[in-house]
Write an enzyme that holds these catalytic residues in place. Structure first.
Site: not given
Ligand code: ACO
Length: 320
Positions: A113, A245, A275
């Site tokens: 990214c 980003h 993304n």
């Molecule tokens: N739908 C419903 N529930 C979901 C989903 C979904 N699609 N995905 C995860 N959950 C659930 C999980 O199972 C978890 O359930 P649990 O609490 O019962 O275990 C709950 O939701 C919370 O999951 P988390 O992973 O803790 O959610 P979080 O708030 O951290 O959000 C996310 C996840 C959106 C991926 C976030 O961490 C994020 O945006 N991270 C940054 C990603 C990023 O910046 N990437 C950039 C680089 S990409 C590249 O270089 C290609």
């Protein structure tokens, strides 16, 4: 006399197929409410019959058409991508061949990214060392690399390409920059590893994109915020817009709060595209140029910030 690279034209291309959050609820246990409230994403585009080079070729042709420039005038083509059609030939070479850009050397860079930020910095340096003009494009077909059974990553990504024509100018556009990597954190985001075992008869497998979302989120909102703050600390003139980003709307909110900068200055389009990795920042730029928010030649100050796989991150402070 030393010249500098200046963006004179922008362009973008997204494949026509749109996949909404509601569409995803039909193939996995998720909801529009979860995706939108946790990420800010509503829909994304998906390449069906196209590959990264097809998307990038649309952008390259559009850049040359808008600038009324023959392809023979290009000195270089850089494509930032983590989803190339092949390891070789590079996407940039496929584009170069299709354009008939006989005088351009062409190569890809793989910085996930952060790819467009690195590529634009590199393009500027090529012009500082004698090149006259070139294309810098970010393009991805990430939906081809997703594990559709992993709802925590599958909902986040989309396909797109976007880029710029960079031309020699006496006036510098990149005022300051910081490019960083930390390979020790690389396992937080992996994709595309070919599981090669030459002594077994097992078929080779492509490793789909896997991401420790929470770890990247924390890295973005701590390390990357700090790097932007460091780059801005000696700046007297305020930044007009931040092209950050587009991974998650909450990351934009936290940047705004931690840097104490108005949220309106952080441009946003992840609701429409998700993304799109290396394509994200030039796509955001092209939209802002098209709708008149950013005016090339107006001396506005723009901060471009990318972060992602590697891990890598980078900031460019531009005067456009
Ligand atoms: N739908 C419903 N529930 C979901 C989903 C979904 N699609 N995905 C995860 N959950 C659930 C999980 O199972 C978890 O359930 P649990 O609490 O019962 O275990 C709950 O939701 C919370 O999951 P988390 O992973 O803790 O959610 P979080 O708030 O951290 O959000 C996310 C996840 C959106 C991926 C976030 O961490 C994020 O945006 N991270 C940054 C990603 C990023 O910046 N990437 C950039 C680089 S990409 C590249 O270089 C290609």
């Amino acid at each position: 006399m030393v010249s500098y690279g200046r963006i004179t034209t922008t362009a973008s291309y997204v494949p026509p197929k749109i996949v909404t959050n509601t569409d995803l609820t039909k193939i996995m246990d998720t909801s529009d409410e979860w995706i939108y409230s946790r990420t800010g994403i509503k829909e994304r585009h998906m390449a069906v019959n196209e590959n990264t080079s097809d998307l990038c070729l649309h952008v390259a042709k559009s850049l040359l058409k808008k600038a009324n420039k023959p392809s023979e005038e290009l000195d270089f083509i850089i494509v930032a991508t983590m989803t190339p059609d092949f390891h070789t030939p590079s996407v940039a070479c496929i584009v170069q061949g299709s354009l008939g850009a006989a005088n351009a050397f062409a190569f890809d860079i793989s910085v996930a990214c952060t790819g467009f930020v690195y590529a634009l910095s590199l393009g500027n340096k090529l012009i500082q060392t004698g090149a006259n003009c070139g294309l810098v494009i970010g393009g991805e077909v990430l939906t081809k690399m997703l594990d559709w059974e992993d709802r925590s990553t599958a909902v986040l990504f989309g396909d797109a390409a976007a880029g710029v024509l960079l031309e020699a100018s006496e006036e510098p556009m990149i005022l300051n920059e910081s490019l960083c990597s930390d390979g020790l954190l690389g396992q937080a985001l992996t994709s595309g590893f070919v599981e090669a075992d030459p002594l077994s008869n097992k078929p080779k497998a492509i490793h789909p994109l896997q991401m420790e979302g929470r770890a990247i989120f924390d890295f973005a909102t701590r390390t990357v915020v700090r790097s932007v703050r460091n780059l801005m600390q000696d700046e007297q003139t305020p930044v007009d817009y931040f092209l950050l980003h587009q991974a998650n709307v909450r990351i934009l909110d936290i940047f705004s709060r931690k840097l104490n900068i108005s949220r309106e200055k952080f441009l946003q389009n992840m609701q429409k595209y998700g993304n799109t990795s290396a394509a994200t920042i030039p796509l955001l730029l092209d939209e802002a140029v098209t709708d008149g928010t950013i005016v090339l030649g107006s001396q506005q100050r723009i901060m471009m910030t990318g972060f992602g796989g590697g891990l890598t991150w980078g900031n460019l402070l531009l005067q456009v």
